[in-house]
Write a protein that holds these residues in place. Structure first.
Motif, PDB file in Angstrom:
ATOM      1  N   VAL A   1       9.700   6.768  -3.362  1.00 49.45           N
ATOM      2  CA  VAL A   1       8.152   6.506  -3.037  1.00 49.45           C
ATOM      3  C   VAL A   1       8.007   6.386  -1.603  1.00 49.45           C
ATOM      4  O   VAL A   1       7.100   7.333  -0.844  1.00 49.45           O
ATOM      5  N   ILE A   2       8.710   5.781  -0.901  1.00 45.49           N
ATOM      6  CA  ILE A   2       8.564   5.262   0.460  1.00 45.49           C
ATOM      7  C   ILE A   2       9.145   6.812   1.175  1.00 45.49           C
ATOM      8  O   ILE A   2       8.441   7.220   2.162  1.00 45.49           O
ATOM      9  N   ALA A   3      10.051   7.337   0.742  1.00 47.87           N
ATOM     10  CA  ALA A   3      10.545   8.742   1.552  1.00 47.87           C
ATOM     11  C   ALA A   3       9.532   9.678   1.423  1.00 47.87           C
ATOM     12  O   ALA A   3       9.328  10.324   2.476  1.00 47.87           O
ATOM     13  N   TYR A   4       8.706   9.916   0.510  1.00 50.53           N
ATOM     14  CA  TYR A   4       7.809  10.804   0.217  1.00 50.53           C
ATOM     15  C   TYR A   4       6.249  10.538   0.645  1.00 50.53           C
ATOM     16  O   TYR A   4       5.568  11.516   0.690  1.00 50.53           O
ATOM     17  N   ARG A   5       6.117   9.239   0.728  1.00 51.85           N
ATOM     18  CA  ARG A   5       4.680   8.839   1.131  1.00 51.85           C
ATOM     19  C   ARG A   5       4.781   7.976   2.611  1.00 51.85           C
ATOM     20  O   ARG A   5       3.736   7.408   2.986  1.00 51.85           O
ATOM     21  N   GLN A   6       5.787   8.090   3.251  1.00 48.83           N
ATOM     22  CA  GLN A   6       5.760   7.483   4.534  1.00 48.83           C
ATOM     23  C   GLN A   6       4.932   7.760   5.456  1.00 48.83           C
ATOM     24  O   GLN A   6       4.581   9.102   5.770  1.00 48.83           O
ATOM     25  N   PRO A   7       4.414   6.915   6.510  1.00 48.15           N
ATOM     26  CA  PRO A   7       4.451   5.511   6.257  1.00 48.15           C
ATOM     27  C   PRO A   7       3.768   4.899   5.237  1.00 48.15           C
ATOM     28  O   PRO A   7       2.454   5.489   5.173  1.00 48.15           O
ATOM     29  N   VAL A   8       3.964   3.943   4.414  1.00 47.83           N
ATOM     30  CA  VAL A   8       3.328   3.348   3.348  1.00 47.83           C
ATOM     31  C   VAL A   8       3.690   1.836   3.505  1.00 47.83           C
ATOM     32  O   VAL A   8       4.421   1.428   3.699  1.00 47.83           O
ATOM     33  N   SER A   9       2.538   1.411   3.075  1.00 41.60           N
ATOM     34  CA  SER A   9       2.152  -0.186   2.865  1.00 41.60           C
ATOM     35  C   SER A   9       3.011  -0.781   1.399  1.00 41.60           C
ATOM     36  O   SER A   9       3.024   0.050   0.460  1.00 41.60           O
ATOM     37  N   ARG A  10       3.424  -1.880   1.471  1.00 39.69           N
ATOM     38  CA  ARG A  10       3.859  -2.557   0.270  1.00 39.69           C
ATOM     39  C   ARG A  10       2.639  -2.479  -0.975  1.00 39.69           C
ATOM     40  O   ARG A  10       3.316  -2.120  -2.050  1.00 39.69           O
ATOM     41  N   GLY A  11       1.580  -2.727  -0.515  1.00 39.51           N
ATOM     42  CA  GLY A  11       0.761  -2.787  -1.571  1.00 39.51           C
ATOM     43  C   GLY A  11       0.601  -1.268  -2.250  1.00 39.51           C
ATOM     44  O   GLY A  11       0.167  -1.304  -3.340  1.00 39.51           O
ATOM     45  N   ARG A  12       0.703  -0.245  -1.524  1.00 35.43           N
ATOM     46  CA  ARG A  12       0.454   1.160  -2.105  1.00 35.43           C
ATOM     47  C   ARG A  12       1.543   1.407  -2.705  1.00 35.43           C
ATOM     48  O   ARG A  12       1.457   1.861  -3.691  1.00 35.43           O
ATOM     49  N   ILE A  13       2.632   1.083  -2.395  1.00 35.66           N
ATOM     50  CA  ILE A  13       3.869   1.211  -3.273  1.00 35.66           C
ATOM     51  C   ILE A  13       3.837   0.561  -4.459  1.00 35.66           C
ATOM     52  O   ILE A  13       3.946   0.967  -5.690  1.00 35.66           O
ATOM     53  N   ALA A  14       3.260  -0.492  -4.553  1.00 36.55           N
ATOM     54  CA  ALA A  14       3.246  -1.481  -5.686  1.00 36.55           C
ATOM     55  C   ALA A  14       2.210  -0.963  -6.621  1.00 36.55           C
ATOM     56  O   ALA A  14       2.303  -0.792  -7.997  1.00 36.55           O
ATOM     57  N   ALA A  15       1.039  -0.308  -6.173  1.00 35.02           N
ATOM     58  CA  ALA A  15      -0.082   0.399  -7.039  1.00 35.02           C
ATOM     59  C   ALA A  15       0.512   1.755  -7.622  1.00 35.02           C
ATOM     60  O   ALA A  15       0.189   1.752  -8.618  1.00 35.02           O
ATOM     61  N   ILE A  16       1.502   2.173  -6.833  1.00 36.06           N
ATOM     62  CA  ILE A  16       1.935   3.577  -7.204  1.00 36.06           C
ATOM     63  C   ILE A  16       3.149   3.111  -8.483  1.00 36.06           C
ATOM     64  O   ILE A  16       3.058   3.983  -9.605  1.00 36.06           O
ATOM     65  N   ARG A  17       3.848   2.328  -8.320  1.00 29.18           N
ATOM     66  CA  ARG A  17       4.857   1.985  -9.147  1.00 29.18           C
ATOM     67  C   ARG A  17       4.377   0.969 -10.456  1.00 29.18           C
ATOM     68  O   ARG A  17       4.980   1.003 -11.404  1.00 29.18           O
ATOM     69  N   GLY A  18       3.199   0.305  -9.991  1.00 29.83           N
ATOM     70  CA  GLY A  18       2.703  -0.464 -11.210  1.00 29.83           C
ATOM     71  C   GLY A  18       3.483  -1.983 -11.253  1.00 29.83           C
ATOM     72  O   GLY A  18       3.308  -2.493 -12.183  1.00 29.83           O
ATOM     73  N   VAL A  19       4.318  -2.132 -10.178  1.00 28.44           N
ATOM     74  CA  VAL A  19       4.897  -3.423 -10.462  1.00 28.44           C
ATOM     75  C   VAL A  19       5.316  -4.209  -8.931  1.00 28.44           C
ATOM     76  O   VAL A  19       4.910  -3.476  -8.133  1.00 28.44           O
ATOM     77  N   ASN A  20       5.336  -5.203  -9.001  1.00 27.33           N
ATOM     78  CA  ASN A  20       5.838  -6.058  -7.684  1.00 27.33           C
ATOM     79  C   ASN A  20       7.020  -5.267  -7.098  1.00 27.33           C
ATOM     80  O   ASN A  20       8.131  -5.127  -7.722  1.00 27.33           O
ATOM     81  N   VAL A  21       6.987  -5.089  -5.841  1.00 28.91           N
ATOM     82  CA  VAL A  21       7.849  -4.348  -5.108  1.00 28.91           C
ATOM     83  C   VAL A  21       8.504  -5.043  -3.879  1.00 28.91           C
ATOM     84  O   VAL A  21       9.328  -4.811  -3.492  1.00 28.91           O
TER      85      VAL A  21
END
Lengths: 304, 209, 209
Positions: free
Chosen positions: C121-141
């Motif tokens: 997710v980070i590789a394809y959406r960078q730069p990206v915040s933890r909050g957004r990663i969490a939203a995309i993956r649906g879990v705490n990251v």
């Protein structure tokens, strides 16, 4: 144990409407037939173990009608579950309404078993619903306590064994695609296309067959279905041939089992009309749209 | 986790003093040092192995630390909790309003009622198939199970090689989220359920019954 | 658990009592609660803002905590250090041999599935915040992001000065491990994937999920 009445209030699904002389059900979000049944029982303030299910049956059936009316809002199997329980309830109600018959016949026993089974499943569901409430409470409570997860300090991180990393760019892309893909939305409609599959009329197919046979006099079955657009059309043409055979406008011949089937035009009278075919294969005359659909929508509108 | 034979030596009176005891703060400080770097609960046995003392000594020291942190009028801002089979430092609950501003948590999305009920069935009947969950809840549970899988609250049980059906069970993350040590700490299902287990061939003698 | 009204406010005559002073352990415990959870140094001014007290009070409390942790004969296993303009709790240096053993023994040399997914997710959406990663993956990251940071596969992006959130991007080490010259050489994802902006609109709490 959490009072079912409280759960009912919390979800707020049942709305009693005295002015209409009945009740209405706002259609959102019973998570299943057991859920609804529990709510109805709570509304009647009945003990779940009492044999008074008949009193909630009407409301359950009414809910079911609304459910049916709201086209495609529920998955088919979910609706089926509701139907199974509704039929059990209807059985129970019928048994109550009928004048006291012999008690110990097999049907009564079956009915008692069905009732007990339903009660048992309801009780079980109620227990799990209660457990779910406990879990929700714990999750909420624990959400205020955060674990330390500061991670390794740099000088410790340097001690980590060399990372084994064999993921290819393609595998990584696949992971990203899966993670970024829209989460499968709940189906908003039950697909019924496979049930109707477009309308293919046997009578219409018979007309096509008659035209072909009038022209060629004799054709193989393979030739007759060569231009069929779908399996359904093939089936319809086969049914049409059977009908035409019954009408004695054609004759079959087959030299050996599994050999090619030949169809011959008999020219009974020059202008045989496929309209003469009986309608048993035709779809029933289109019914007017379900009235409950509109009423359900109206109710939704009142309870957004 | 790893019960090394050497660790038992420490409990023998008069046994040679472990290296950690010679350091300022001793065993308790040694435990704290490790607790600072873990990112999941650590079992007392694992701590014992790392610190080269007996598991009994570690457990006693952990209990003392817990009491110290909670201590009387001036508790610390953190607490030591035993859950999901191990020990871990947590911020003290009272300070959640302040701490929560520093924590980004994808889990804050609340579970739906359907998801909670499904989670409850899995927790009490694990390992359990989707079909059985559906039978208990009276509805199809496919998408809810997927949600719970995505959130890491359940996972597929190791294949028992017999039935073809996939079985699900709760994860240690589930225990962490609930603050439980193990599934045996789940409260008993309502005692109003005598014999219900028989109806659908559920295992009455299941430990979770 | 008891919210005793006992207060540390008396230490600063005349100062209005802050909410944190009313909690058990008071300001110092409040600071500890935050320090235990954060994973990067925090400035005294930031702590003061979050805890709604003056920076002077926070600095004084931090000094007291540092002295307590280092205290005399029985220091704690952790220490409070001021560095890079902020404060952070570390494991105490004397116990490094034990912590090192824990790190060497316990750690796996492979990334977990969760870490790999997050990395993707980070590789394809960078730069990206933890909050957004969490939203995309649906879990705490939080934990896996830290693992990826520790492993040098991602790092913090230069601050864009707008959003307060820390953004992450992949490192040259990441490209090296993948055998790529630049991020632009990553395989294209299918074009029908939604833009990041759409992700947030997923109805996480759909009643039918």
């Amino acid at each position: 144990m959490t009072a079912p009445a409280a759960e009912n209030t919390a979800t707020g699904r049942i709305v009693t409407d005295d002015s209409a002389g009945g009740f209405r059900v706002s259609l959102e979000n019973f998570s299943g037939p057991f859920d609804l049944l529990l709510s109805l029982i709570a509304k009647r303030e009945m003990d779940i173990t009492q044999v008074a299910m008949a009193e909630v049956t009407d409301e359950f059936i009414a809910y079911l009608k609304l459910l049916r009316g709201r086209a495609g809002s529920k998955a088919l199997d979910e609706t089926t579950e509701f139907l199974v329980i509704a039929s059990t309830l209807l059985d129970l109600k019928a048994a109550r309404l009928l004048p006291g018959s012999d008690i110990e016949n097999d049907e009564d026993m079956a009915l008692l078993e069905a009732r007990d089974l339903l009660f048992a499943r309801l009780l079980q569901y109620k227990a799990f619903k209660h457990a779910a409430g406990w879990i929700a409470g714990k999750l909420h409570e624990e959400a205020t306590s955060f674990p330390r997860q500061a991670g390794l300090e740099a000088h410790f991180a340097a001690l980590l064994p060399e990372l084994v990393f064999k993921t290819t760019p393609e595998a990584l892309a696949q992971l990203a695609a899966t993670a970024l893909a829209p989460k499968a939305a709940a189906p908003t409609e039950v697909g019924t296309g496979h049930l109707h599959g477009g309308t293919v009329s046997v009578r219409e197919q018979a007309g096509i067959l008659a035209a072909l046979l009038k022209e060629h006099r004799s054709l193989s079955f393979a030739a007759l279905i060569a231009d069929a657009a779908s399996h359904l059309e093939v089936v319809a043409r086969f049914l049409a041939l059977l009908e035409m055979y019954r009408e004695q406008v054609i004759a079959f011949s087959q030299d050996a089992p599994l050999d090619a089937l030949n169809v011959r035009w008999l020219e009974p009278d020059a202008d045989w009309d496929p309209a003469a075919l009986e309608e048993e294969y035709e779809p029933a005359a289109a019914e007017p749209p379900e009235t409950s659909t509109t009423s359900a929508q109206a109710i939704q509108g009142e309870n957004p | 986790m790893n019960h090394t034979a050497e660790s038992v030596a420490g409990q023998v009176p008069g046994a040679a003093e472990a290296a950690v005891d010679a350091l300022p703060g001793g065993l308790e400080a040694g435990i704290e040092a490790v607790l600072m770097v873990i990112d999941e609960p650590i079992a007392a046995g694992h701590l014992a192995q790392v610190l080269e003392v007996s598991e009994e000594r570690v457990t006693a020291a952990l209990e003392r630390l817990r009491a110290q942190y909670d201590g009387g009028d001036t508790p610390r801002g953190f607490e030591l909790r035993e859950l999901a089979g191990g020990w871990r430092i947590f911020s003290r609950r009272e300070f959640a309003p302040f701490v929560s501003r520093f924590v980004i948590d994808g889990q804050t999305a609340r579970l739906t009622q359907a998801a909670l009920e499904t989670l409850a069935v899995i927790a009490y009947r694990q390992p359990v198939s989707r079909g059985r969950i559906a039978a208990i809840r009276g509805v199809n549970v496919d998408s809810v199970v997927r949600t719970l899988l995505t959130r890491g609250l359940i996972h597929e049980a190791p294949d028992d090689g017999e039935s073809g059906a996939t079985l699900y069970q709760t994860t240690s993350y589930f225990l962490e989220r609930l603050g439980l040590g193990s599934v045996s700490e789940l409260p008993r299902l309502s005692p109003h359920l005598p014999g219900v287990g028989d109806i659908d061939e559920y295992d009455v003698d299941s430990p979770w019954q």
